[in-house]
Design an enzyme around this catalytic site. Sequence first.
Site, mmCIF file in Angstrom:
data_model
loop_
_atom_site.group_PDB
_atom_site.id
_atom_site.type_symbol
_atom_site.label_atom_id
_atom_site.label_comp_id
_atom_site.label_asym_id
_atom_site.label_seq_id
_atom_site.Cartn_x
_atom_site.Cartn_y
_atom_site.Cartn_z
ATOM 1 N N ASN A 131 0.843 -1.196 0.000
ATOM 2 C CA ASN A 131 0.000 0.000 0.000
ATOM 3 C C ASN A 131 0.881 1.249 0.000
ATOM 4 O O ASN A 131 1.959 1.281 0.613
ATOM 5 C CB ASN A 131 -1.012 0.006 1.152
ATOM 6 C CG ASN A 131 -0.426 -0.182 2.528
ATOM 7 O OD1 ASN A 131 0.576 -0.864 2.717
ATOM 8 N ND2 ASN A 131 -1.053 0.418 3.521
ATOM 9 N N GLU A 161 0.373 5.241 0.586
ATOM 10 C CA GLU A 161 -0.547 6.285 1.032
ATOM 11 C C GLU A 161 -0.103 7.655 0.535
ATOM 12 O O GLU A 161 0.975 7.808 -0.059
ATOM 13 C CB GLU A 161 -0.660 6.237 2.558
ATOM 14 C CG GLU A 161 -1.253 4.902 3.015
ATOM 15 C CD GLU A 161 -1.504 4.811 4.504
ATOM 16 O OE1 GLU A 161 -0.996 5.659 5.276
ATOM 17 O OE2 GLU A 161 -2.228 3.872 4.891
ATOM 18 N N CYS A 205 -4.099 0.639 -2.496
ATOM 19 C CA CYS A 205 -3.986 -0.614 -1.737
ATOM 20 C C CYS A 205 -2.889 -1.509 -2.320
ATOM 21 O O CYS A 205 -2.545 -1.424 -3.504
ATOM 22 C CB CYS A 205 -5.306 -1.367 -1.765
ATOM 23 S SG CYS A 205 -6.598 -0.652 -0.726
ATOM 24 N N GLU A 261 -3.003 -4.710 -2.990
ATOM 25 C CA GLU A 261 -3.490 -5.616 -4.043
ATOM 26 C C GLU A 261 -3.428 -4.934 -5.407
ATOM 27 O O GLU A 261 -3.018 -5.534 -6.411
ATOM 28 C CB GLU A 261 -4.946 -6.009 -3.778
ATOM 29 C CG GLU A 261 -5.169 -6.769 -2.499
ATOM 30 C CD GLU A 261 -5.488 -5.857 -1.326
ATOM 31 O OE1 GLU A 261 -4.853 -4.791 -1.182
ATOM 32 O OE2 GLU A 261 -6.376 -6.243 -0.544
ATOM 33 N N CYS A 263 -10.189 -5.184 0.920
ATOM 34 C CA CYS A 263 -11.296 -4.230 1.058
ATOM 35 C C CYS A 263 -12.297 -4.440 -0.089
ATOM 36 O O CYS A 263 -12.019 -5.164 -1.060
ATOM 37 C CB CYS A 263 -10.762 -2.798 1.061
ATOM 38 S SG CYS A 263 -10.231 -2.201 -0.567
ATOM 39 N N CYS A 283 -10.950 -3.608 -3.573
ATOM 40 C CA CYS A 283 -9.988 -4.607 -4.066
ATOM 41 C C CYS A 283 -10.682 -5.894 -4.447
ATOM 42 O O CYS A 283 -10.256 -6.583 -5.374
ATOM 43 C CB CYS A 283 -8.896 -4.857 -3.032
ATOM 44 S SG CYS A 283 -7.730 -3.485 -2.974
HETATM 45 N N1 THU Z 1 -5.249 -1.530 2.626
HETATM 46 C C1 THU Z 1 -4.730 -2.320 1.634
HETATM 47 O O1 THU Z 1 -3.623 -2.047 1.119
HETATM 48 N N2 THU Z 1 -5.460 -3.371 1.215
HETATM 49 C C2 THU Z 1 -6.682 -3.738 1.739
HETATM 50 O O2 THU Z 1 -7.366 -4.591 1.196
HETATM 51 C C3 THU Z 1 -7.128 -3.097 2.984
HETATM 52 C C4 THU Z 1 -6.547 -1.752 3.232
HETATM 53 C C5 THU Z 1 -4.479 -0.352 3.050
HETATM 54 C C6 THU Z 1 -5.049 0.949 2.567
HETATM 55 C C7 THU Z 1 -4.469 1.912 3.579
HETATM 56 O O3 THU Z 1 -3.184 2.332 3.136
HETATM 57 C C8 THU Z 1 -4.294 1.078 4.838
HETATM 58 O O4 THU Z 1 -4.438 -0.269 4.441
HETATM 59 C C9 THU Z 1 -5.304 1.379 5.912
HETATM 60 O O5 THU Z 1 -6.579 1.305 5.421
#
Ligand code: THU
Length: 122
Positions: free
Chosen positions: A41, A43, A52, A54, A81, A84
């Site tokens: 991920n 940000e 994300c 994935e 999530c 994703c």
């Molecule tokens: N996140 C992912 O990378 N994948 C997911 O399926 C769930 C959430 C990340 C997004 C964000 O950077 C952090 O987790 C907190 O939500």
Amino acid sequence: MSKDLYERAVAISQRAYAPYSNYLVGAVVQTKDGKIFDGVNVENAAYPLGVCAEKSALVKAVSEGYKPGDIAAIGITASPCGGCRQWLYEWRIGEVSYSRADGSIAQATAAELLPDSWDLPA
Ligand code: THU
């Protein structure tokens, strides 16, 4: 097979750029012809712009020429999530391994993770 991908995802999660949530996520996809692509991920200070793990792993595979149906499996260090899940469904991934909040490891198909799913009308 995708349990191994999960272990790789745990290792790669350390490369996540997640200074706002401090929630590091790794994802590793394996193509049907045996290639591996890692993602984390990423940000951003403008929070909704974050990506994300994935998606970042799948984007790498796509930019190398892989198409929906070419990805065999993905391992993820989080339960994917909703957004994703739509991506995993589009790529028709048959083996998704991921860790649940309680630490247990689950395995499912992308279609199982997105029941009664939506598709563009043909
Ligand atoms: N996140 C992912 O990378 N994948 C997911 O399926 C769930 C959430 C990340 C997004 C964000 O950077 C952090 O987790 C907190 O939500």
